[in-house]
Scaffold this motif. Structure first.
Motif, mmCIF file in Angstrom:
data_model
loop_
_atom_site.group_PDB
_atom_site.id
_atom_site.type_symbol
_atom_site.label_atom_id
_atom_site.label_comp_id
_atom_site.label_asym_id
_atom_site.label_seq_id
_atom_site.Cartn_x
_atom_site.Cartn_y
_atom_site.Cartn_z
ATOM 1 N N ALA A 85 0.829 -1.211 0.000
ATOM 2 C CA ALA A 85 0.000 0.000 0.000
ATOM 3 C C ALA A 85 0.861 1.258 0.000
ATOM 4 O O ALA A 85 0.538 2.261 -0.655
ATOM 5 C CB ALA A 85 -0.928 -0.007 1.212
ATOM 6 N N LEU A 86 1.985 1.209 0.741
ATOM 7 C CA LEU A 86 2.904 2.356 0.755
ATOM 8 C C LEU A 86 3.491 2.574 -0.627
ATOM 9 O O LEU A 86 3.564 3.717 -1.116
ATOM 10 C CB LEU A 86 4.009 2.123 1.774
ATOM 11 C CG LEU A 86 5.127 3.171 1.798
ATOM 12 C CD1 LEU A 86 4.568 4.549 2.135
ATOM 13 C CD2 LEU A 86 6.226 2.764 2.785
ATOM 14 N N GLU A 87 3.928 1.500 -1.284
ATOM 15 C CA GLU A 87 4.500 1.628 -2.627
ATOM 16 C C GLU A 87 3.479 2.198 -3.600
ATOM 17 O O GLU A 87 3.814 3.048 -4.441
ATOM 18 C CB GLU A 87 4.993 0.269 -3.106
ATOM 19 C CG GLU A 87 6.209 -0.240 -2.364
ATOM 20 C CD GLU A 87 6.630 -1.629 -2.805
ATOM 21 O OE1 GLU A 87 7.727 -2.063 -2.406
ATOM 22 O OE2 GLU A 87 5.867 -2.278 -3.561
ATOM 23 N N GLU A 88 2.243 1.745 -3.506
ATOM 24 C CA GLU A 88 1.196 2.253 -4.403
ATOM 25 C C GLU A 88 0.927 3.728 -4.152
ATOM 26 O O GLU A 88 0.706 4.505 -5.099
ATOM 27 C CB GLU A 88 -0.077 1.438 -4.216
ATOM 28 C CG GLU A 88 0.032 0.005 -4.730
ATOM 29 C CD GLU A 88 -1.203 -0.813 -4.434
ATOM 30 O OE1 GLU A 88 -2.095 -0.316 -3.715
ATOM 31 O OE2 GLU A 88 -1.288 -1.959 -4.925
ATOM 32 N N ALA A 89 0.975 4.142 -2.873
ATOM 33 C CA ALA A 89 0.758 5.555 -2.549
ATOM 34 C C ALA A 89 1.891 6.420 -3.087
ATOM 35 O O ALA A 89 1.672 7.516 -3.616
ATOM 36 C CB ALA A 89 0.625 5.723 -1.034
ATOM 37 N N ILE A 90 3.126 5.921 -2.942
ATOM 38 C CA ILE A 90 4.278 6.662 -3.471
ATOM 39 C C ILE A 90 4.154 6.811 -4.981
ATOM 40 O O ILE A 90 4.350 7.894 -5.543
ATOM 41 C CB ILE A 90 5.586 5.937 -3.112
ATOM 42 C CG1 ILE A 90 5.831 5.989 -1.606
ATOM 43 C CG2 ILE A 90 6.769 6.548 -3.867
ATOM 44 C CD1 ILE A 90 6.972 5.110 -1.145
ATOM 45 N N GLU A 91 3.811 5.700 -5.646
ATOM 46 C CA GLU A 91 3.713 5.734 -7.095
ATOM 47 C C GLU A 91 2.578 6.642 -7.559
ATOM 48 O O GLU A 91 2.714 7.381 -8.543
ATOM 49 C CB GLU A 91 3.516 4.324 -7.635
ATOM 50 C CG GLU A 91 3.623 4.255 -9.145
ATOM 51 C CD GLU A 91 4.039 2.866 -9.608
ATOM 52 O OE1 GLU A 91 3.302 2.286 -10.405
ATOM 53 O OE2 GLU A 91 5.101 2.388 -9.159
ATOM 54 N N ALA A 92 1.467 6.602 -6.839
ATOM 55 C CA ALA A 92 0.343 7.475 -7.197
ATOM 56 C C ALA A 92 0.747 8.947 -7.115
ATOM 57 O O ALA A 92 0.364 9.763 -7.959
ATOM 58 C CB ALA A 92 -0.852 7.194 -6.286
ATOM 59 N N LYS A 93 1.533 9.294 -6.091
ATOM 60 C CA LYS A 93 1.991 10.678 -5.938
ATOM 61 C C LYS A 93 2.947 11.058 -7.057
ATOM 62 O O LYS A 93 2.869 12.176 -7.613
ATOM 63 C CB LYS A 93 2.679 10.854 -4.590
ATOM 64 C CG LYS A 93 3.140 12.288 -4.299
ATOM 65 C CD LYS A 93 1.957 13.242 -4.229
ATOM 66 C CE LYS A 93 2.346 14.591 -3.629
ATOM 67 N NZ LYS A 93 3.336 15.339 -4.408
ATOM 68 N N LEU A 94 3.870 10.164 -7.412
ATOM 69 C CA LEU A 94 4.791 10.448 -8.512
ATOM 70 C C LEU A 94 4.036 10.676 -9.815
ATOM 71 O O LEU A 94 4.333 11.613 -10.573
ATOM 72 C CB LEU A 94 5.775 9.281 -8.681
ATOM 73 C CG LEU A 94 6.852 9.125 -7.609
ATOM 74 C CD1 LEU A 94 7.585 7.810 -7.806
ATOM 75 C CD2 LEU A 94 7.821 10.293 -7.639
ATOM 76 N N ILE A 95 3.046 9.838 -10.077
ATOM 77 C CA ILE A 95 2.263 9.955 -11.308
ATOM 78 C C ILE A 95 1.455 11.248 -11.298
ATOM 79 O O ILE A 95 1.368 11.960 -12.316
ATOM 80 C CB ILE A 95 1.352 8.732 -11.480
ATOM 81 C CG1 ILE A 95 2.196 7.482 -11.720
ATOM 82 C CG2 ILE A 95 0.371 8.936 -12.631
ATOM 83 C CD1 ILE A 95 1.417 6.188 -11.689
ATOM 84 N N ALA A 96 0.871 11.589 -10.154
ATOM 85 C CA ALA A 96 0.085 12.823 -10.048
ATOM 86 C C ALA A 96 0.967 14.049 -10.254
ATOM 87 O O ALA A 96 0.571 15.012 -10.938
ATOM 88 C CB ALA A 96 -0.608 12.885 -8.689
ATOM 89 N N ASP A 97 2.179 14.036 -9.668
ATOM 90 C CA ASP A 97 3.093 15.169 -9.841
ATOM 91 C C ASP A 97 3.509 15.313 -11.304
ATOM 92 O O ASP A 97 3.607 16.428 -11.825
ATOM 93 C CB ASP A 97 4.341 14.983 -8.973
ATOM 94 C CG ASP A 97 4.050 15.174 -7.492
ATOM 95 O OD1 ASP A 97 2.965 15.678 -7.157
ATOM 96 O OD2 ASP A 97 4.923 14.802 -6.674
ATOM 97 N N PHE A 98 3.762 14.180 -11.945
ATOM 98 C CA PHE A 98 4.154 14.209 -13.354
ATOM 99 C C PHE A 98 3.024 14.768 -14.210
ATOM 100 O O PHE A 98 3.251 15.606 -15.100
ATOM 101 C CB PHE A 98 4.513 12.790 -13.796
ATOM 102 C CG PHE A 98 4.991 12.697 -15.219
ATOM 103 C CD1 PHE A 98 6.242 13.162 -15.581
ATOM 104 C CD2 PHE A 98 4.185 12.136 -16.196
ATOM 105 C CE1 PHE A 98 6.685 13.069 -16.892
ATOM 106 C CE2 PHE A 98 4.615 12.045 -17.512
ATOM 107 C CZ PHE A 98 5.869 12.505 -17.857
#
Length: 238
Positions: free
Chosen positions: A90-103
């Motif tokens: 869940a932590l990895e998915e949250a990190i990835e979601a934030k990276l994608i949103a920032d991009f």
């Protein structure tokens, strides 16, 4: 939280074996277009298969790291192929979601900036009108800063530049634009439009030839931004 990576996402990866090749030379590169999990999951999958069958026997048993990026903005660096538990997942998915949103935010911000500039340059909208239109998403000072240096392409300018105009390659000798008829070196007038011809006149209204090193449109742009400063235009791009 589940990251949706099914929208034609392309992943690229590098396998790094620093003890053998150092960090700058990947042992293997590749791309994956049909992966629907996270970049972390893909990194673990690639690392597991690599450890089971490395591309060269000299890599056998050496510690490797897999770096994964995607054209959606995801990134992961994995050095352990062991599957993670649900909390860490869940932590990895949250990190990835934030990276994608920032991009995605960076891309939409760039698209907005280009649309604002085009509206002023080609659409004839005033900077004040554009600032009002985007008022729900940025402040007026931010909007005006975004539009600094942008000018309507069809508008004709007649700007007197105070002081001399020097030119030359950075770090090299500088020249001064001088009228060949009267020798004037100060208070030249830049005349023209960004979409058309740009001409230069001395303070006695003689036509002044622009040196080959000076880009006329860049000179006009600098004059619009700051007509009261002595300018130092660099050579035109080749």
């Amino acid at each position: 939280m589940v990251v949706d990576m099914t929208d034609s996402c392309l992943f690229e990866y590098e396998i790094l074996v620093p003890d053998i090749d150092g960090w700058g030379t990947p042992a293997q590169r590749g791309a994956v277009a049909d992966w629907t999990g996270t970049a972390y999951d893909l990194g673990r999958d690639i690392l597991k298969r690599w450890q089971e069958a490395p591309s060269d026997e000299r890599y056998a048993g050496a510690k490797a790291t897999v770096e994964v990026t995607s054209d959606h903005g995801a990134y992961a660096a994995v050095d352990d192929p062991t599957p993670v538990g649900p909390v860490e997942q869940a932590l990895e998915e949250a990190i990835e979601a934030k990276l994608i949103a920032d991009f995605a935010h960076d891309r939409t911000a760039q698209a907005l900036a280009e649309a604002m500039c085009d509206a002023h340059r080609w659409g004839g909208m005033s900077k004040n009108k554009i600032a009002d239109r985007v008022g729900r998403i940025m402040s007026r000072p931010t909007a005006m800063k975004q539009l600094k240096g942008v000018w309507p392409a069809e508008e004709t300018y007649d700007i007197t530049v105070t002081g001399t105009i020097t030119y030359g390659a950075e770090g090299g000798p500088l020249g001064t634009i001088t009228c060949s008829e009267c020798g004037a070196t100060e208070n030249h007038t830049v005349f023209g439009s960004p979409a058309g011809e740009v001409r230069l006149f001395c303070e006695n209204r003689h036509s002044v030839d622009l040196p080959a090193e000076v880009d006329g449109r860049r000179l006009l742009e600098q004059s619009i931004e700051n007509p009261d400063a002595g300018l130092s235009p660099r050579p035109a791009p080749e």
